[in-house]
Design an enzyme around this catalytic site. Sequence first.
Site, short mmCIF file in Angstrom:
data_model
loop_
_atom_site.label_atom_id
_atom_site.label_comp_id
_atom_site.label_asym_id
_atom_site.label_seq_id
_atom_site.Cartn_x
_atom_site.Cartn_y
_atom_site.Cartn_z
N GLY A 16 30.83 37.51 33.14
CA GLY A 16 30.19 36.33 33.69
C GLY A 16 30.12 36.33 35.20
N SER A 17 30.22 35.14 35.79
CA SER A 17 29.95 34.98 37.22
C SER A 17 30.98 35.62 38.14
CB SER A 17 29.81 33.50 37.55
OG SER A 17 28.67 32.94 36.92
#
Length: 601
Positions: free
Chosen positions: A315-316
């Site tokens: 993810g981020s």
Amino acid sequence: MAALFSSLAARVKAGVFALPGALLRLPLRIVRLLIGIVRAALGRGRPEPHAVARARLLLCMLVFSGVYLAIAGRLAMLASVPEGTVARRGIASDAVASARPDILDRNGLVLATDVKSASLYGEPRRLIDVDEAVEALTAILPDLNVDELRQRLSSKRGFVWLKRDISPQQQREIHALGLPGIGFMTENRRIYPGGTLGAQVLGSTNIDNQGIAGLEKWIDNRGLADLHLAGFASDRQQEPVELSLDLRVQHVLRDELFTAKQKFKAIAAAGVVVDVRSGEIIAMASLPDFDANDPARSLDPKNLNRLTTGVFEMGSTFKALTFAMALDSGKFNLNSTLDARSALQFGRFKIHDYHAENKVLTLPEVFIYSSNIGTAKMALAIGVEGHKAFLQKMGQLDRLRTELPESAAPLVPKRWGELNTATIAFGHGLAVAPIQVLMAENALVNGGWLMPPTFLKRTPEDVAKVAVRVLKPETSVKMRYLMRLNAEKGSGKKANTPGYFVGGKTGTAEKVINGRYSKTKLLTSFISAFPMDDPQYLVLVMLDEPQAVEGTYGYATAGWNAAPTTAHIIQRIAPMLGIMPRKDLPTAESILTNTTLAQAQ
């Protein structure tokens, strides 16, 4: 030598060794023969070269014959000893040879050590009544299989194992029975005083005290197994193995992960603390875990070490690598802007922002708002090949090897096009082991040096040998600024620990379920460093499928669970690591203004 034999012959002639005439003549002839051979071998009295050579050859034959006779005599002696006794001696030798070195944490606390324990054996040939022995032993050891025990004791073998590792009380009770042909062997058994603390890192041993997983297996692979075979690794002859782990930090990390797992109803949790200057792993935990003294539970797939043997789309947290790539390339700076007013279109596929701002964003805003659109546009500006080359340089496309034998290879797209670059830029489409991301993000804050993580203590000289520069120093400064800014104003605000200059990046990834991304099953993570004006430690926290609970207002994203968990960990471990809280913390901008790099921007 000749003088010695001459003296011996003189003493025999003089009657010093008085023997009956019939017996005296034979030894005298042997002694004279030997004296003659030795004199000839030394070249005394018979100077002919061929005679000397023949005498020397004969002397060598006599010496080797003596050696072989000695060996044959020893074998004959062993053959006369009862078979059970020989077996016991052999097994005892093996038990001593299977001793292992202690494993210590960085402060000298014992993580693994050997203790002596009794094992039960039988000598079927010496048993008087098999049925009596079976009945008596099963009364004390009810877990023994009666049929198997009777079969072993009824065999014609000289030695059979009955049960390994029995308790002292059981040993006393069996000894009191006075059964002939039943005995005990003292063996080395591995114990782990910390129980669950570091179990997945330490690994385990089998019944013969041989390493089969984790650092225990690594120790054997380093030559301990060969030393056992050579007989040079017995008992306390071995130097202890000193790890980089800190047992105090390990306890805090596991404790906070356990609390977070329960609070947010996650199916799993994991975390790492690493020294950013050396790459030393200070603590590592993955829940659910197991008691290292019960290694059978380590085989449960739920108890695997997710940080090294699992691969995930991160993810981020992966966005930090994209930002570092963009800044290091020179194509972007902190004043750059990116248009995030509309979604990115790739055929029928669209890239949206989770919390869309629908405006043109500055580069720091892209970071603190965690914009997928802005991050993807930066990666596309670098290009597919440039993106791949950067991730390769940062160690994200190959299996990461550490002292732990267990490791997983990343899942890399076979066909890597622009869509792949766009999604990988914000942490989807490339699955890696979390410890790999930790290694790369370590370089973002330590001045741009990539170094493989280690579970062993490293000296500055060791660090210099393994560290490779992958980023410009000024890029590292800018990344520290962005990470601190995110803790002040962005998604990492709940990690902003009072008294500590913390920075980091959140990550919320949708898990792939049956080939599709799930909106309800999330993997949340937070990677942070502290203190950001002089980073010393990096912390990674992961929660697998956390749920929205009271106080999170329906959210299950990283900013609501992984970030506050990180804050709790840092608040507890920082004083242990010699970092005390400060009253007046500087702003994120101070990271830039306190360096000459600010003027170069």
